[in-house]
Design a protein around this motif. Structure first.
Motif, PDB file in Angstrom:
ATOM      1  N   ARG A  72       0.799  -1.130  -0.009  1.00 48.92           N
ATOM      2  CA  ARG A  72      -0.080  -0.011  -0.045  1.00 48.92           C
ATOM      3  C   ARG A  72       0.927   1.231  -0.059  1.00 48.92           C
ATOM      4  N   LYS A  73       2.097   1.128   0.504  1.00 47.09           N
ATOM      5  CA  LYS A  73       2.701   2.468   0.484  1.00 47.09           C
ATOM      6  C   LYS A  73       3.407   2.812  -0.684  1.00 47.09           C
ATOM      7  N   PHE A  74       3.379   1.846  -1.849  1.00 46.92           N
ATOM      8  CA  PHE A  74       3.961   2.351  -3.103  1.00 46.92           C
ATOM      9  C   PHE A  74       2.517   2.894  -3.960  1.00 46.92           C
ATOM     10  N   ILE A  75       1.444   2.671  -3.414  1.00 44.37           N
ATOM     11  CA  ILE A  75       0.414   2.998  -4.241  1.00 44.37           C
ATOM     12  C   ILE A  75      -0.480   4.230  -3.867  1.00 44.37           C
ATOM     13  N   GLY A  76      -0.867   4.974  -4.659  1.00 41.37           N
ATOM     14  CA  GLY A  76      -1.916   6.116  -4.552  1.00 41.37           C
ATOM     15  C   GLY A  76      -3.098   5.735  -5.244  1.00 41.37           C
ATOM     16  N   TYR A  77      -4.216   6.006  -4.578  1.00 38.18           N
ATOM     17  CA  TYR A  77      -5.443   5.531  -5.201  1.00 38.18           C
ATOM     18  C   TYR A  77      -6.471   6.754  -4.860  1.00 38.18           C
ATOM     19  N   LEU A  78      -7.146   6.555  -6.014  1.00 38.50           N
ATOM     20  CA  LEU A  78      -8.432   7.448  -5.979  1.00 38.50           C
ATOM     21  C   LEU A  78      -9.646   6.861  -6.311  1.00 38.50           C
ATOM     22  N   PRO A  79     -10.585   6.585  -5.477  1.00 42.37           N
ATOM     23  CA  PRO A  79     -11.712   5.888  -5.859  1.00 42.37           C
ATOM     24  C   PRO A  79     -12.671   6.429  -6.616  1.00 42.37           C
ATOM     25  N   GLN A  80     -13.722   5.826  -7.076  1.00 41.71           N
ATOM     26  CA  GLN A  80     -14.457   6.963  -8.285  1.00 41.71           C
ATOM     27  C   GLN A  80     -15.221   7.929  -7.603  1.00 41.71           C
ATOM     28  N   PHE A  81     -15.665   7.426  -6.041  1.00 40.96           N
ATOM     29  CA  PHE A  81     -16.518   8.648  -5.476  1.00 40.96           C
ATOM     30  C   PHE A  81     -15.725   8.721  -4.101  1.00 40.96           C
ATOM     31  N   PRO A  82     -14.722   9.771  -4.264  1.00 41.48           N
ATOM     32  CA  PRO A  82     -13.809   9.902  -3.117  1.00 41.48           C
ATOM     33  C   PRO A  82     -14.688  10.459  -1.718  1.00 41.48           C
ATOM     34  N   VAL A  83     -14.623  10.046  -0.736  1.00 43.25           N
ATOM     35  CA  VAL A  83     -15.216  10.503   0.380  1.00 43.25           C
ATOM     36  C   VAL A  83     -14.191  10.992   1.615  1.00 43.25           C
ATOM     37  N   ILE A 142      -7.173  13.688  -5.682  1.00 45.54           N
ATOM     38  CA  ILE A 142      -5.988  13.287  -6.455  1.00 45.54           C
ATOM     39  C   ILE A 142      -4.859  13.676  -5.503  1.00 45.54           C
ATOM     40  N   ALA A 143      -5.117  14.854  -4.751  1.00 45.20           N
ATOM     41  CA  ALA A 143      -3.886  15.391  -4.061  1.00 45.20           C
ATOM     42  C   ALA A 143      -3.593  14.226  -2.922  1.00 45.20           C
ATOM     43  N   GLN A 144      -4.768  13.673  -2.376  1.00 40.51           N
ATOM     44  CA  GLN A 144      -4.318  12.757  -1.295  1.00 40.51           C
ATOM     45  C   GLN A 144      -3.788  11.363  -1.624  1.00 40.51           C
ATOM     46  N   ALA A 145      -3.981  11.275  -3.181  1.00 39.92           N
ATOM     47  CA  ALA A 145      -3.476  10.075  -3.600  1.00 39.92           C
ATOM     48  C   ALA A 145      -1.859  10.227  -3.846  1.00 39.92           C
ATOM     49  N   LEU A 146      -1.666  11.437  -4.114  1.00 36.48           N
ATOM     50  CA  LEU A 146      -0.204  11.624  -4.440  1.00 36.48           C
ATOM     51  C   LEU A 146       0.677  11.978  -3.144  1.00 36.48           C
ATOM     52  N   ILE A 147      -0.045  12.310  -1.891  1.00 34.60           N
ATOM     53  CA  ILE A 147       0.536  12.456  -0.894  1.00 34.60           C
ATOM     54  C   ILE A 147       2.091  12.018  -0.511  1.00 34.60           C
ATOM     55  N   HIS A 148       2.089  10.811  -0.584  1.00 33.90           N
ATOM     56  CA  HIS A 148       3.540  10.086  -0.179  1.00 33.90           C
ATOM     57  C   HIS A 148       4.391   9.446  -1.360  1.00 33.90           C
ATOM     58  N   ARG A 149       4.215  10.448  -2.274  1.00 36.38           N
ATOM     59  CA  ARG A 149       4.853  10.187  -3.752  1.00 36.38           C
ATOM     60  C   ARG A 149       4.801   8.668  -4.117  1.00 36.38           C
ATOM     61  N   PRO A 150       3.672   8.102  -4.474  1.00 42.06           N
ATOM     62  CA  PRO A 150       3.473   6.795  -4.663  1.00 42.06           C
ATOM     63  C   PRO A 150       4.268   6.325  -6.044  1.00 42.06           C
ATOM     64  N   GLN A 151       4.543   5.134  -6.126  1.00 43.18           N
ATOM     65  CA  GLN A 151       5.340   4.824  -7.443  1.00 43.18           C
ATOM     66  C   GLN A 151       4.369   4.427  -8.215  1.00 43.18           C
ATOM     67  N   LEU A 152       2.942   4.096  -8.044  1.00 43.73           N
ATOM     68  CA  LEU A 152       2.107   3.781  -8.918  1.00 43.73           C
ATOM     69  C   LEU A 152       0.803   4.633  -8.409  1.00 43.73           C
TER      70      LEU A 152
ATOM     71  N   ALA B 101     -13.486   4.956   5.063  1.00 40.66           N
ATOM     72  CA  ALA B 101     -12.445   3.767   5.583  1.00 40.66           C
ATOM     73  C   ALA B 101     -11.611   3.422   4.574  1.00 40.66           C
ATOM     74  N   ALA B 102     -12.152   3.144   3.386  1.00 43.44           N
ATOM     75  CA  ALA B 102     -11.475   2.750   2.574  1.00 43.44           C
ATOM     76  C   ALA B 102     -10.129   3.818   2.068  1.00 43.44           C
ATOM     77  N   MET B 103     -10.763   5.298   2.083  1.00 48.07           N
ATOM     78  CA  MET B 103      -9.648   6.106   1.734  1.00 48.07           C
ATOM     79  C   MET B 103      -8.496   6.043   2.781  1.00 48.07           C
ATOM     80  N   ILE B 104      -8.887   5.770   3.916  1.00 49.89           N
ATOM     81  CA  ILE B 104      -7.800   5.498   4.871  1.00 49.89           C
ATOM     82  C   ILE B 104      -6.807   4.442   4.751  1.00 49.89           C
ATOM     83  N   LEU B 105      -7.706   3.110   4.642  1.00 49.80           N
ATOM     84  CA  LEU B 105      -6.990   2.011   4.647  1.00 49.80           C
ATOM     85  C   LEU B 105      -6.383   1.629   3.443  1.00 49.80           C
ATOM     86  N   VAL B 106      -6.604   2.398   2.423  1.00 50.30           N
ATOM     87  CA  VAL B 106      -5.562   2.136   1.179  1.00 50.30           C
ATOM     88  C   VAL B 106      -4.063   2.692   1.407  1.00 50.30           C
ATOM     89  N   LYS B 107      -4.143   3.442   2.437  1.00 52.39           N
ATOM     90  CA  LYS B 107      -2.898   3.998   3.146  1.00 52.39           C
ATOM     91  C   LYS B 107      -2.118   2.973   3.806  1.00 52.39           C
TER      92      LYS B 107
END
Lengths: 302, 260
Positions: A72-83, A142-152, B101-107
Motif C-alpha cells: 500500500r505504501k507504493f500505491i496512491g489510489y483515488l476511488p470513483q467517489f472519494p469520501v 487526487i492530492a491525497q493519492a499523491l501525498i506520499h509520492r507513490p510509485q503507482l 474507511a477505504a480512503m484511509i486504509l488504502v494508505k
C-alpha cells in the motif's frame, strides 16, 4: 521494466465471476488507461490492485517486493467517489493521510500545501470539506493519492465527474505527473485516454480483450474509413454504396454514414465518381483514420 | 506508534468537533445528579403538586447516602449504557459505509491501529464522562445527605466502569461486523440486556458473570467489604472485553472494504 505484474487475476461475487482471469503488467513510467464499458470490471480490478478487495484467484506482484509485503505504501489510489471526513478542512485531511503514510508532521504539512497548490484548491485549504463542491473533492482526492509520492498512481474515473474546465485541468495535471510516476487510470471517455496514455487495456465482461500502445492498436485495427453526410435522407444511398467493390461495410451514425473500405485511394475515386454520375447532394466527404472509439466499438462488438 | 497517535488524535478531534466532549459529560451529570436531588426534595415536590390528602400518612424513611449513590449508578447502567451504545455504534460501520474507511486504509495503515484507536478514544470519552457525572452525583449526595468516603467512590467507579467498558467493547465489535450502525447498536443492547437477564434469573450459577459486577460493587458500597466473587467476575469482564476487541479486529480485517 514492469512495475507491477498481474497473473490470472479472478474475482467472483456470490459465485458469479466478474473478473475472468486478467494477465497484464504495467511498465514503469508509462501511463496506462483501463478502458471498458460500464460494468466491465474496471473498478473491481483497481480495487484488487489497491488491496481494498481480495482476489479470488491470481497474483499481483509489485516490483521489488516479496509475498506478504505491504504494497500500500507504493500505491496512491483515488476511488470513483472519494469520501472524506466532512468536519476536517482540506489541509487537515491531507496532513492526516500524509502522517498516516509515514511522513513527519513538517513534511506532511509542506507536501499538503504543495499539492493543494498543484490541484488548484489552495484558496479553500481552511474550508471544511463538507462545504466543497464535487469538483473540489475530486481534486482533493487526487492530492491525497499523491501525498506520499507513490510509485503507482491509480485513478478510478478521475475526470468523469468534472466540468469541461476541470477536466482539462486534471488532464494537464496528469500529463505533468506522467513524468514522475506510473499511472493507471480507468475511464470510459476515450478521448482522454487517447490524449494522455501510452498504453491501453480494453476490458470487456471481465476479460482483457485487447491491449497495447495507441500506435500498435491503430496498426492492428487499421481500416480506412470515409465519412459522408448528405443533404437529404442518407438511407436512399446506402444500397448503391453497398454495391461498390471497394466498400466493406457501412454504419450510420446520426446523419453520417461511415463507410469502411479496403483501399482508400480506389474507394475515394469510386465513390466520388458515383456521386458525380448520380448527382448526389453531398454535404461532407471526409477520409478519416481509425480513432480509439472505432477500435473500442470493434473490440467490444466482437 | 506515531501512526497510532495520529489516528487517536483524529478521534479526539472528531469528538471535539461534533461536540461529544460536551454533551456526553453533561448527560452523565444530569443522569446521576437527579437522584440525590429528587430524593432530597421529595417532600417539597409532593407538596408543590398539591400535597397529600389530610389524614394520609406515608412514612418514607430517608435513604442513606450509599443508597442514593447506588440509585445514581443504576442510571448509568441503563440510560448510560444506551448513550454509550449510541455514541459508539457508528464508529466503524459508519466509516466503512460512507467509504472513508477505504480512503484511509488504502494508505499503509494497520487495521489493528485503526480499530484500537477508535476503541481507546471511545473509552476515554466513556470513562471521562462517567467520572465527571458520578463525581457530581457524589458531591450532591455529600451536600444533601452524608459524605461517602472517596475511596468507596473510586472503588465503585472503577468496577462499574469495567462493566461499561464491556458494553462499549461489544458495541465496537459489532460495529466492525455490520454495515448498518443501527443493527450494531440494536444487537449490542440486546447482548447487554441478555447478559443481565440470564445473570439475574440464573443467579446461582452465574456468580462470576460480568453482569454481577454492579451487584457486588453495590454491596461494596453498602458494607465496605469486598464480596468474594467481585474479583473473578471483574477478571471475567476483562477477558470478555479483550475477546470482543480481538474478534472485532479480526472480523474487520477479513471484511472487504469495498463491496459492490
Amino acid at each position: 521494466m514492469s512495475l507491477i505484474e498481474i497473473k490470472g487475476l479472478k474475482k467472483s461475487f456470490q459465485g458469479r465471476e466478474v473478473i475472468k482471469g486478467l494477465n497484464f503488467s504495467l511498465e514503469k513510467g508509462k501511463c496506462t488507461a483501463l478502458i471498458g464499458p460500464n460494468g466491465a470490471g474496471k473498478t473491481t480490478t483497481l480495487r484488487m490492485l489497491s488491496g481494498l478487495m481480495n482476489s479470488t484467484e491470481g497474483t499481483i506482484v509489485f516490483e521489488g517486493t516479496k509475498k506478504g509485503d505491504d504494497i500500500r505504501k507504493f500505491i496512491g489510489y483515488l476511488p470513483q467517489f472519494p469520501v472524506f471526513y466532512d468536519w476536517m478542512s482540506g489541509i487537515e485531511f491531507l496532513e492526516y493521510v500524509g502522517k498516516l503514510s509515514g511522513l513527519s508532521k513538517k513534511v506532511a504539512c509542506e507536501r499538503a500545501l504543495h499539492l493543494l497548490q498543484v490541484v488548484g484548491i489552495i484558496d479553500a485549504k481552511k474550508k471544511r470539506i463538507g462545504k466543497y463542491s464535487g469538483g473540489m473533492k475530486q481534486r482533493l482526492g487526487i492530492a491525497q493519492a499523491l501525498i506520499h509520492r507513490p510509485q503507482l498512481l491509480m485513478l478510478d474515473e478521475p475526470v468523469s465527474a468534472l466540468d469541461p474546465f476541470g477536466r482539462r485541468e486534471i488532464l494537464e495535471l496528469l500529463e505533468k505527473l506522467k513524468k514522475e510516476t506510473t499511472i493507471l487510470f480507468s475511464t470510459h471517455i476515450l478521448n482522454d485516454a487517447e490524449e494522455i496514455c501510452n498504453q491501453i487495456l480494453f476490458l470487456h465482461n471481465g476479460q482483457l480483450v485487447e491491449s497495447g500502445s495507441m500506435e500498435e492498436l491503430r496498426e492492428r485495427y487499421q481500416q480506412s474509413r470515409i465519412d459522408i453526410i448528405f443533404q437529404n435522407n442518407e438511407e436512399n444511398y446506402k444500397d448503391v454504396l453497398k454495391g461498390l467493390t471497394e466498400v466493406e461495410s457501412i454504419t450510420s451514425e446520426g446523419k453520417q454514414l461511415r463507410i469502411y473500405v479496403n483501399d482508400i485511394e480506389l474507394a475515394r475515386r469510386e465513390i466520388l465518381r458515383e456521386s458525380m454520375e448520380r448527382n448526389w447532394p453531398l454535404v461532407k466527404f471526409e477520409v478519416s483514420g481509425m480513432t480509439l472509439e472505432d477500435v473500442f466499438m470493434k473490440v467490444v462488438g466482437k | 506508534m506515531s501512526q497510532w497517535l495520529t489516528l487517536f488524535q483524529k478521534e479526539l478531534l472528531e469528538m471535539w468537533r461534533n461536540f461529544k466532549w460536551i454533551w456526553v459529560p453533561i448527560t452523565f451529570i444530569l443522569l446521576g445528579v437527579q437522584e440525590p436531588l429528587s430524593s432530597h426534595f421529595m417532600p417539597q415536590i409532593i407538596n408543590s403538586l398539591g400535597g397529600l390528602p389530610d389524614g394520609a400518612v406515608i412514612k418514607i424513611p430517608p435513604p442513606s447516602a450509599q443508597e442514593v449513590l447506588i440509585k445514581g449508578l443504576s442510571q448509568y447502567t441503563s440510560i448510560g449504557v444506551l448513550i454509550i451504545v449510541l455514541t459508539t455504534m457508528g464508529l466503524l460501520s459508519g466509516e466503512r459505509k460512507s467509504g472513508v474507511a477505504a480512503m484511509i486504509l488504502v494508505k499503509p495503515v494497520s487495521y489493528e491501529s485503526y480499530v484500537t484507536s477508535k476503541w481507546v478514544g471511545a473509552m476515554l470519552l466513556m470513562w471521562g464522562s462517567f467520572l465527571i457525572g458520578y463525581l457530581a452525583t457524589w458531591y450532591y449526595t455529600g451536600i444533601l445527605f452524608k459524605w461517602v468516603p472517596i475511596s468507596d467512590f473510586f472503588a465503585s467507579y472503577f468496577y462499574y466502569g469495567l462493566w461499561l467498558t464491556l458494553a462499549l467493547t461489544v458495541t465496537i465489535s459489532l460495529s466492525a461486523m455490520f454495515l448498518t450502525s443501527g443493527m450494531a447498536g440494536f444487537l449490542s443492547l440486546a447482548i447487554v440486556i441478555l447478559m443481565n437477564v440470564v445473570t439475574s434469573s440464573l443467579s446461582n450459577w452465574m456468580e462470576w458473570s460480568p453482569a454481577q459486577i454492579t451487584t457486588y460493587a453495590n454491596k461494596l458500597l453498602l458494607t465496605g467489604k469486598i464480596p468474594d466473587s467481585l474479583f473473578p467476575s471483574s477478571l471475567l469482564a476483562l477477558v470478555c472485553t479483550i475477546i470482543f476487541l480481538l474478534v472485532g479486529i479480526f472480523v474487520f480485517k477479513r471484511k472487504e472494504l469495498a463491496s459492490s
